[in-house]
Design an enzyme around this catalytic site. Structure first.
Site, PDB file in Angstrom:
ATOM      1  N   ALA A  64       5.645 -17.516 -19.779  1.00 58.28           N
ATOM      2  CA  ALA A  64       4.559 -18.152 -20.296  1.00 58.28           C
ATOM      3  C   ALA A  64       4.591 -19.517 -19.567  1.00 58.28           C
ATOM      4  O   ALA A  64       5.813 -19.800 -19.184  1.00 58.28           O
ATOM      5  CB  ALA A  64       4.403 -18.161 -21.942  1.00 58.28           C
ATOM      6  N   GLU A 112       8.373  -9.600 -21.383  1.00 58.42           N
ATOM      7  CA  GLU A 112       7.613  -8.918 -22.401  1.00 58.42           C
ATOM      8  C   GLU A 112       6.483  -8.069 -21.955  1.00 58.42           C
ATOM      9  O   GLU A 112       6.147  -7.251 -22.440  1.00 58.42           O
ATOM     10  CB  GLU A 112       7.282 -10.133 -23.456  1.00 58.42           C
ATOM     11  CG  GLU A 112       8.302 -10.755 -24.149  1.00 58.42           C
ATOM     12  CD  GLU A 112       7.879 -12.064 -24.688  1.00 58.42           C
ATOM     13  OE1 GLU A 112       7.390 -13.071 -24.186  1.00 58.42           O
ATOM     14  OE2 GLU A 112       8.237 -12.150 -26.187  1.00 58.42           O
TER      15      GLU A 112
HETATM   16  N1  CO8 Z   1       5.831 -22.117 -16.311  1.00 56.49           N
HETATM   17  C1  CO8 Z   1       5.115 -22.913 -15.608  1.00 56.49           C
HETATM   18  N2  CO8 Z   1       5.584 -23.272 -14.479  1.00 56.49           N
HETATM   19  C2  CO8 Z   1       6.702 -22.377 -13.913  1.00 56.49           C
HETATM   20  C3  CO8 Z   1       7.360 -21.404 -14.611  1.00 56.49           C
HETATM   21  C4  CO8 Z   1       6.781 -21.203 -15.868  1.00 56.49           C
HETATM   22  N3  CO8 Z   1       7.448 -20.152 -16.785  1.00 56.49           N
HETATM   23  N4  CO8 Z   1       8.155 -20.921 -13.849  1.00 56.49           N
HETATM   24  C5  CO8 Z   1       8.105 -21.268 -12.667  1.00 56.49           C
HETATM   25  N5  CO8 Z   1       7.177 -22.440 -12.719  1.00 56.49           N
HETATM   26  C6  CO8 Z   1       6.977 -23.332 -11.374  1.00 56.49           C
HETATM   27  C7  CO8 Z   1       7.904 -24.355 -11.452  1.00 56.49           C
HETATM   28  O1  CO8 Z   1       7.662 -25.401 -12.204  1.00 56.49           O
HETATM   29  C8  CO8 Z   1       7.677 -24.483  -9.844  1.00 56.49           C
HETATM   30  O2  CO8 Z   1       6.471 -25.458  -9.786  1.00 56.49           O
HETATM   31  P1  CO8 Z   1       6.481 -26.733  -8.572  1.00 56.49           P
HETATM   32  O3  CO8 Z   1       6.512 -26.133  -7.312  1.00 56.49           O
HETATM   33  O4  CO8 Z   1       5.245 -27.371  -9.074  1.00 56.49           O
HETATM   34  O5  CO8 Z   1       7.808 -27.520  -9.061  1.00 56.49           O
HETATM   35  C9  CO8 Z   1       7.213 -23.458  -9.195  1.00 56.49           C
HETATM   36  O6  CO8 Z   1       6.845 -22.481 -10.120  1.00 56.49           O
HETATM   37  C10 CO8 Z   1       8.652 -22.571  -8.543  1.00 56.49           C
HETATM   38  O7  CO8 Z   1       9.560 -22.563  -9.458  1.00 56.49           O
HETATM   39  P2  CO8 Z   1      11.204 -23.288  -9.119  1.00 56.49           P
HETATM   40  O8  CO8 Z   1      11.091 -24.277  -8.033  1.00 56.49           O
HETATM   41  O9  CO8 Z   1      11.850 -23.448 -10.357  1.00 56.49           O
HETATM   42  O10 CO8 Z   1      11.653 -21.641  -8.470  1.00 56.49           O
HETATM   43  P3  CO8 Z   1      13.046 -21.467  -8.229  1.00 56.49           P
HETATM   44  O11 CO8 Z   1      13.345 -20.173  -7.596  1.00 56.49           O
HETATM   45  O12 CO8 Z   1      14.158 -22.615  -8.133  1.00 56.49           O
HETATM   46  O13 CO8 Z   1      13.398 -20.833  -9.830  1.00 56.49           O
HETATM   47  C11 CO8 Z   1      13.033 -19.682 -11.870  1.00 56.49           C
HETATM   48  C12 CO8 Z   1      12.989 -19.599 -10.357  1.00 56.49           C
HETATM   49  C13 CO8 Z   1      14.689 -19.281 -11.883  1.00 56.49           C
HETATM   50  C14 CO8 Z   1      12.025 -18.499 -12.470  1.00 56.49           C
HETATM   51  C15 CO8 Z   1      12.868 -20.730 -12.466  1.00 56.49           C
HETATM   52  O14 CO8 Z   1      11.269 -21.252 -12.115  1.00 56.49           O
HETATM   53  C16 CO8 Z   1      12.478 -20.710 -13.690  1.00 56.49           C
HETATM   54  O15 CO8 Z   1      13.439 -21.082 -14.645  1.00 56.49           O
HETATM   55  N6  CO8 Z   1      11.263 -20.651 -14.552  1.00 56.49           N
HETATM   56  C17 CO8 Z   1      11.029 -20.617 -16.104  1.00 56.49           C
HETATM   57  C18 CO8 Z   1      11.485 -19.227 -16.581  1.00 56.49           C
HETATM   58  C19 CO8 Z   1      11.214 -19.250 -18.162  1.00 56.49           C
HETATM   59  O16 CO8 Z   1      12.169 -19.996 -18.781  1.00 56.49           O
HETATM   60  N7  CO8 Z   1      10.508 -18.467 -18.639  1.00 56.49           N
HETATM   61  C20 CO8 Z   1      10.339 -18.219 -19.969  1.00 56.49           C
HETATM   62  C21 CO8 Z   1       9.053 -19.011 -20.531  1.00 56.49           C
HETATM   63  S1  CO8 Z   1       8.837 -19.219 -21.943  1.00 56.49           S
HETATM   64  C22 CO8 Z   1       7.973 -17.850 -22.532  1.00 56.49           C
HETATM   65  O17 CO8 Z   1       7.737 -16.856 -21.501  1.00 56.49           O
HETATM   66  C23 CO8 Z   1       7.505 -17.512 -23.933  1.00 56.49           C
HETATM   67  C24 CO8 Z   1       6.616 -16.417 -23.850  1.00 56.49           C
HETATM   68  C25 CO8 Z   1       6.003 -16.455 -25.230  1.00 56.49           C
HETATM   69  C26 CO8 Z   1       5.045 -17.534 -25.613  1.00 56.49           C
HETATM   70  C27 CO8 Z   1       4.515 -17.652 -27.030  1.00 56.49           C
HETATM   71  C28 CO8 Z   1       3.819 -19.050 -26.907  1.00 56.49           C
HETATM   72  C29 CO8 Z   1       3.735 -19.281 -28.635  1.00 56.49           C
END
Ligand code: CO8
Length: 258
Positions: A64, A112
């Site tokens: 998300a 999910e």
């Molecule tokens: N949300 C928003 N932006 C994201 C997300 C995300 N989940 N994942 C990546 N991005 C963005 C980054 O911020 C980045 O943006 P920018 O270029 O503007 O800085 C761009 O995508 C590229 O990402 P990275 O530079 O981080 O790319 P990497 O290759 O270095 O890393 C990863 C890739 C490992 C996937 C890393 O981006 C990461 O860890 N992302 C987050 C993953 C995560 O924690 N996901 C779980 C989120 S919580 C969730 O899903 C809850 C679901 C239920 C919600 C219920 C609500 C009540």
């Protein structure tokens, strides 16, 4: 049209690609709205026999949208979770086969989303995980419910408590992923698999899905009763007459989804 997804239909198979590449296809309200709408379009189109879910670029869905969630209060968090769970349940309740073609990151909401499908095929380069606890939240789009049902309670707890990101290989060994393929073969293999489902009588396949999914929630007595119900319904279809006549006449069946 759709802002955050690409919708295509190839040979009666719907392909929905989550397409917010700049945020690695993270799910926000717009993605949920687009998914909700495309599911209605798919349900209304009786020519569609199967659905493939995938992501654009190097990610399936990286969860998300963390930026959007970072400013939510409790009520907004509740509403987002309920909305997401509703849309995801709608995918699960489709009466056509659904395959997730996991091309890259399937984290949080992405893992999910994959778990709402009937079958998960992953690229060997994909990554899985429920990183929510590391962000100060629980999984909110069904992860605490579907993951334990898939891999068992203690293994699901280990993954969710630790917020560990795992390789596709480990996800396969745990039973999250059903089939692992080379990255360049992903869509061909998924199409091949989907064609092996959709060549069969669509109503029979739908009834198999309902019998399995409903029965899985029941004890064995309730389960076999459910099976008898869906088995019996097949005998009211033209495709059952056609399938059996084709066998007896030693010719291929031509199913009409009737
Ligand atoms: N949300 C928003 N932006 C994201 C997300 C995300 N989940 N994942 C990546 N991005 C963005 C980054 O911020 C980045 O943006 P920018 O270029 O503007 O800085 C761009 O995508 C590229 O990402 P990275 O530079 O981080 O790319 P990497 O290759 O270095 O890393 C990863 C890739 C490992 C996937 C890393 O981006 C990461 O860890 N992302 C987050 C993953 C995560 O924690 N996901 C779980 C989120 S919580 C969730 O899903 C809850 C679901 C239920 C919600 C219920 C609500 C009540």
């Amino acid at each position: 049209m759709y802002e955050t997804i690409i919708y295509e239909v190839k040979d009666s198979i719907a392909i929905v690609t989550i397409n917010r590449e700049k945020a690695l296809n993270a799910i926000n309200n717009q993605v949920l709205a687009d998914l909700d709408k495309v599911l209605d379009e798919i349900k209304a189109d009786k020519n569609i026999r199967g659905l493939i879910l995938t992501g654009a670029g190097r990610s399936f869905v990286a969860g998300a949208d963390i930026a959007a969630m970072s400013v939510m209060n409790e009520e907004e968090g509740f509403n987002f979770g309920v909305y997401g769970n509703g849309v995801f349940r709608k995918i699960e309740l489709l009466d056509i086969p659904v395959i997730a073609a996991v091309n890259g990151f399937a984290l949080g909401g992405g893992c999910e989303l994959a778990m709402t499908s009937d079958y998960i095929v992953a690229s060997e380069k994909a990554k899985f995980g429920q990183p929510e606890a590391g962000l100060g939240i629980t999984p909110g789009f069904g992860g605490t419910q579907r993951l334990p049902r898939k891999i068992g309670v203690s293994k699901a707890k280990e993954l969710i408590f630790s917020a560990r990101v795992i390789s596709a290989q480990e996800a396969y060994e745990l039973g999250i992923v059903d089939k692992l393929v080379a990255p360049e073969e992903l869509m061909d293999k998924v199409m091949e698999l989907m064609n092996s489902f959709t060549k069969n009588a669509p109503i029979a396949v739908a009834n198999c899905k309902k019998a399995i999914d409903e029965g899985y929630q029941l004890d064995i007595d309730g389960g076999v009763k459910t099976e008898s119900k869906w088995f019996a319904k097949c005998f009211g279809t033209e495709d059952q007459k056609e399938g059996m006549a084709a066998f007896l006449e030693k010719r291929p069946a031509e199913f009409k989804n009737k």
